[in-house]
Design a protein around this motif. Sequence first.
Motif, PDB file in Angstrom:
ATOM      1  N   VAL A  38       0.893  -1.237   0.439  1.00 49.56           N
ATOM      2  CA  VAL A  38      -0.015  -0.372   0.257  1.00 49.56           C
ATOM      3  C   VAL A  38       1.120   1.233   0.151  1.00 49.56           C
ATOM      4  CG1 VAL A  38      -1.582   1.711   1.581  1.00 49.56           C
ATOM      5  CG2 VAL A  38      -1.661  -0.945   0.657  1.00 49.56           C
ATOM      6  N   ILE A  39       1.661   1.457   0.611  1.00 46.05           N
ATOM      7  CA  ILE A  39       2.271   2.967   1.540  1.00 46.05           C
ATOM      8  C   ILE A  39       3.615   2.326   0.418  1.00 46.05           C
ATOM      9  CG2 ILE A  39       2.132   3.480   3.560  1.00 46.05           C
ATOM     10  CD1 ILE A  39       4.371   1.304   3.948  1.00 46.05           C
ATOM     11  N   GLU A  40       3.908   1.840  -0.374  1.00 47.56           N
ATOM     12  CA  GLU A  40       5.409   1.513  -1.911  1.00 47.56           C
ATOM     13  C   GLU A  40       4.584   1.682  -2.719  1.00 47.56           C
ATOM     14  OE1 GLU A  40       7.531  -2.127  -0.763  1.00 47.56           O
ATOM     15  OE2 GLU A  40       8.097  -0.615   1.163  1.00 47.56           O
ATOM     16  N   ALA A  41       3.281   1.827  -3.405  1.00 49.79           N
ATOM     17  CA  ALA A  41       2.697   1.698  -4.530  1.00 49.79           C
ATOM     18  C   ALA A  41       2.829   2.864  -4.929  1.00 49.79           C
ATOM     19  CB  ALA A  41       1.067   1.616  -4.402  1.00 49.79           C
ATOM     20  N   ARG A  42       3.256   3.244  -5.864  1.00 50.26           N
ATOM     21  CA  ARG A  42       3.960   5.111  -6.909  1.00 50.26           C
ATOM     22  C   ARG A  42       3.209   5.417  -7.834  1.00 50.26           C
ATOM     23  NH1 ARG A  42      10.030   5.476  -6.136  1.00 50.26           N
ATOM     24  NH2 ARG A  42      10.507   3.595  -4.560  1.00 50.26           N
ATOM     25  N   ASP A  43       2.609   6.309  -8.099  1.00 47.98           N
ATOM     26  CA  ASP A  43       2.742   7.195  -9.453  1.00 47.98           C
ATOM     27  C   ASP A  43       2.904   7.078 -10.134  1.00 47.98           C
ATOM     28  OD1 ASP A  43       4.068   9.117  -9.215  1.00 47.98           O
ATOM     29  OD2 ASP A  43       2.144  10.893  -8.317  1.00 47.98           O
ATOM     30  N   ARG A  44       2.707   7.419 -11.763  1.00 49.25           N
ATOM     31  CA  ARG A  44       3.572   7.741 -12.524  1.00 49.25           C
ATOM     32  C   ARG A  44       5.096   8.585 -12.383  1.00 49.25           C
ATOM     33  NH1 ARG A  44      -0.776  10.235 -14.812  1.00 49.25           N
ATOM     34  NH2 ARG A  44      -0.126  12.557 -15.325  1.00 49.25           N
ATOM     35  N   PHE A  48       5.567   7.740  -3.740  1.00 52.17           N
ATOM     36  CA  PHE A  48       4.939   6.691  -3.111  1.00 52.17           C
ATOM     37  C   PHE A  48       3.237   7.248  -2.855  1.00 52.17           C
ATOM     38  CE2 PHE A  48       9.520   6.012  -1.581  1.00 52.17           C
ATOM     39  CZ  PHE A  48       9.414   4.702  -2.022  1.00 52.17           C
ATOM     40  N   TYR A  49       2.623   6.667  -2.668  1.00 55.53           N
ATOM     41  CA  TYR A  49       1.029   6.795  -1.780  1.00 55.53           C
ATOM     42  C   TYR A  49       1.294   7.065  -1.103  1.00 55.53           C
ATOM     43  CZ  TYR A  49      -3.636   6.003  -1.257  1.00 55.53           C
ATOM     44  OH  TYR A  49      -4.986   5.679  -0.632  1.00 55.53           O
ATOM     45  N   PRO A  50       0.412   8.721  -0.630  1.00 55.93           N
ATOM     46  CA  PRO A  50       0.815   9.179   0.588  1.00 55.93           C
ATOM     47  C   PRO A  50      -0.335   8.730   1.280  1.00 55.93           C
ATOM     48  CG  PRO A  50      -0.176  10.666  -1.242  1.00 55.93           C
ATOM     49  CD  PRO A  50       0.198   9.196  -1.881  1.00 55.93           C
ATOM     50  N   LEU A  51      -0.440   7.242   2.374  1.00 62.15           N
ATOM     51  CA  LEU A  51      -1.642   6.766   3.168  1.00 62.15           C
ATOM     52  C   LEU A  51      -2.183   7.576   3.872  1.00 62.15           C
ATOM     53  CD1 LEU A  51      -3.632   4.886   3.777  1.00 62.15           C
ATOM     54  CD2 LEU A  51      -1.450   3.265   4.941  1.00 62.15           C
ATOM     55  N   ALA A  52      -1.099   7.850   5.275  1.00 66.04           N
ATOM     56  CA  ALA A  52      -1.512   9.000   6.067  1.00 66.04           C
ATOM     57  C   ALA A  52      -2.040  10.363   5.544  1.00 66.04           C
ATOM     58  CB  ALA A  52      -0.192   9.755   7.184  1.00 66.04           C
ATOM     59  N   GLU A  53      -1.897  10.779   4.813  1.00 66.61           N
ATOM     60  CA  GLU A  53      -2.343  12.284   4.030  1.00 66.61           C
ATOM     61  C   GLU A  53      -4.039  11.899   3.595  1.00 66.61           C
ATOM     62  OE1 GLU A  53      -2.061  14.817   0.073  1.00 66.61           O
ATOM     63  OE2 GLU A  53      -0.696  14.337   1.586  1.00 66.61           O
ATOM     64  N   ALA A  78      -1.990   4.397  -8.280  1.00 66.33           N
ATOM     65  CA  ALA A  78      -1.129   3.505  -9.111  1.00 66.33           C
ATOM     66  C   ALA A  78      -1.492   3.485 -10.897  1.00 66.33           C
ATOM     67  CB  ALA A  78      -1.321   2.884  -8.462  1.00 66.33           C
ATOM     68  N   GLY A  79      -2.414   4.700 -10.928  1.00 70.64           N
ATOM     69  CA  GLY A  79      -2.667   4.395 -12.867  1.00 70.64           C
ATOM     70  C   GLY A  79      -3.289   3.437 -12.903  1.00 70.64           C
ATOM     71  N   GLY A  80      -4.032   2.796 -11.603  1.00 72.50           N
ATOM     72  CA  GLY A  80      -4.889   1.066 -11.992  1.00 72.50           C
ATOM     73  C   GLY A  80      -4.172   0.265 -12.003  1.00 72.50           C
ATOM     74  N   HIS A  81      -3.239   0.300 -11.909  1.00 69.42           N
ATOM     75  CA  HIS A  81      -2.275  -1.475 -11.805  1.00 69.42           C
ATOM     76  C   HIS A  81      -0.871  -1.061 -10.282  1.00 69.42           C
ATOM     77  CE1 HIS A  81      -0.199  -5.209 -12.520  1.00 69.42           C
ATOM     78  NE2 HIS A  81       0.614  -4.466 -12.778  1.00 69.42           N
TER      79      HIS A  81
END
Length: 98
Positions: A38-44, A48-53, A78-81
């Motif tokens: 979850v927290i290591e998912a990246r956008d293009r 990293f995914y800002p879970l706390a935010e 994550a762009g759907g994947h």
Amino acid sequence: MRHPAPPLGLTEFVESQLFPEAFAFEPGDIALLYTDGVIEARDRNGTFYPLAERVAAKSGKGPDALLAHLCADLLRHAGGHLDDDAAMVAIERMPGPW
């Protein structure tokens, strides 16, 4: 004082002591458990995914609504994947008669 520890399953590889931590868990509070996917998912852009935010921005409607929101938001980020497995569990403390 907080005492960070390695992730579960990795404590055998580094010298570390584990210290229990206590926190308030009042009726209506939700505890969110999640994997590193979850927290290591990246956008293009590699962010990293800002879970706390994202959790802080979501107003309460219970754990099911929180998980639905976070799952959709994570996939959007994550762009759907996802390139890694990801899991989340939300637990709400219900008011009791005690």
